[in-house]
Design an enzyme around this catalytic site. Structure first.
Site, mmCIF file in Angstrom:
data_model
loop_
_atom_site.group_PDB
_atom_site.id
_atom_site.type_symbol
_atom_site.label_atom_id
_atom_site.label_comp_id
_atom_site.label_asym_id
_atom_site.label_seq_id
_atom_site.Cartn_x
_atom_site.Cartn_y
_atom_site.Cartn_z
ATOM 1 N N ASP A 167 -11.665 -6.018 -2.398
ATOM 2 C CA ASP A 167 -12.649 -7.100 -2.342
ATOM 3 C C ASP A 167 -14.000 -6.502 -1.990
ATOM 4 O OD1 ASP A 167 -12.962 -7.546 0.881
ATOM 5 O OD2 ASP A 167 -10.904 -7.040 0.337
ATOM 6 N N GLU A 202 0.796 -1.218 0.000
ATOM 7 C CA GLU A 202 0.000 0.000 0.000
ATOM 8 C C GLU A 202 0.835 1.277 0.000
ATOM 9 O OE1 GLU A 202 -3.931 -1.745 2.318
ATOM 10 O OE2 GLU A 202 -2.329 -0.837 3.510
ATOM 11 N N MET A 215 -9.113 -1.851 8.550
ATOM 12 C CA MET A 215 -8.607 -2.176 9.880
ATOM 13 C C MET A 215 -7.749 -1.095 10.541
ATOM 14 S SD MET A 215 -7.789 -6.251 9.212
ATOM 15 C CE MET A 215 -7.388 -6.590 10.935
#
EC number: 3.2.2.9
Length: 235
Positions: A199, A13, A175
């Site tokens: 997703d 990321e 998260m």
């Protein structure tokens, strides 16, 4: 803005952005990795925090104390909850909440940490800059809405259904963002969350995450890099 901080949880990321830094310097401390340098002429520090809320809060605290940025952009991947969203779409935060905090018995909203706001609002200027950048990135589909955070990967149908029931307007779950937002709130630092979908929650999320994390990371990095360039031009 003179200095912009970018936070992502995983190497996938942050590495695309970090690889574009001029005069890149890297240091590690207490589980966090910091890359500093210049991007499009703007002083930038990129934090790879690690996954989960505690790692995100610890890393963000170190970042704010050591580098004192003018703004924080949280980037990376997320699971999509909006019915019209697809893998690769980008979500800009309209607000950020925890989805796994329960102090309701004490009179707080579900998801509200005691003595903290129920929701964390991103900086309006950063949101506007994100909107402006959409026009120059025609290949990206972008939505704006609620992003929720919890220490759970949304692959279980029961967890997905419960989250949908409690937060029906949620567009994405991940998260770290609420921990970053809460830390920024405590320090008075403007923030925004920009997440690309790796997703769609409940639809074989564990399999599609592995297949599409690179696509999501690329799309979120494109958006963040465009924002840095525009913020640097405006300063």
């Amino acid at each position: 803005m003179r200095k912009i901080a970018i936070i992502g949880a995983m190497a996938e990321e942050v590495e695309r952005l970090a690889s574009h830094l001029e005069n890149r310097q890297t240091r590690q401390h207490a589980g966090s990795t910091f890359h500093s340098g210049h991007l499009h002429g703007v002083e930038v520090v990129i934090l790879q925090s690690g996954i989960g809320k505690v790692n995100a809060a610890v890393g963000t605290t170190q970042l704010l104390e050591a580098y004192q940025p003018d703004a924080v952009i949280n980037t990376g991947s997320a699971g999509g909850f909006g019915v019209d969203l697809d893998v690769g779409d980008v979500v800009i935060s309209s607000e950020v909440r925890h989805h796994d905090v329960d102090a309701v018995v004490f009179g707080y909203e579900y998801g509200q940490v005691p003595q903290m706001p129920a929701a964390y609002a991103p900086d309006p200027h950063l949101v506007n800059v994100a909107r402006e950048c959409i026009e120059g990135l025609g290949e990206l589909r972008v939505a704006e809405g609620l992003i929720c955070t919890g220490d759970i990967f949304m692959a279980d149908k029961a967890a997905v259904d419960q989250a949908r029931e409690r937060f029906p307007s949620m567009l994405a779950a991940e998260m770290e963002a609420a921990a970053i937002a809460q830390t920024c709130h405590l320090y008075g630092c403007p923030f925004v969350v920009i997440r690309a979908l790796s997703d769609i929650a409940g639809k074989e999320s564990d399999l599609s995450f592995q297949a599409f994390i690179e696509k999501a990371a690329t799309h979120s990095a494109m958006m963040v890099e465009a924002m840095v360039k525009r913020l640097g031009t405006a300063s």
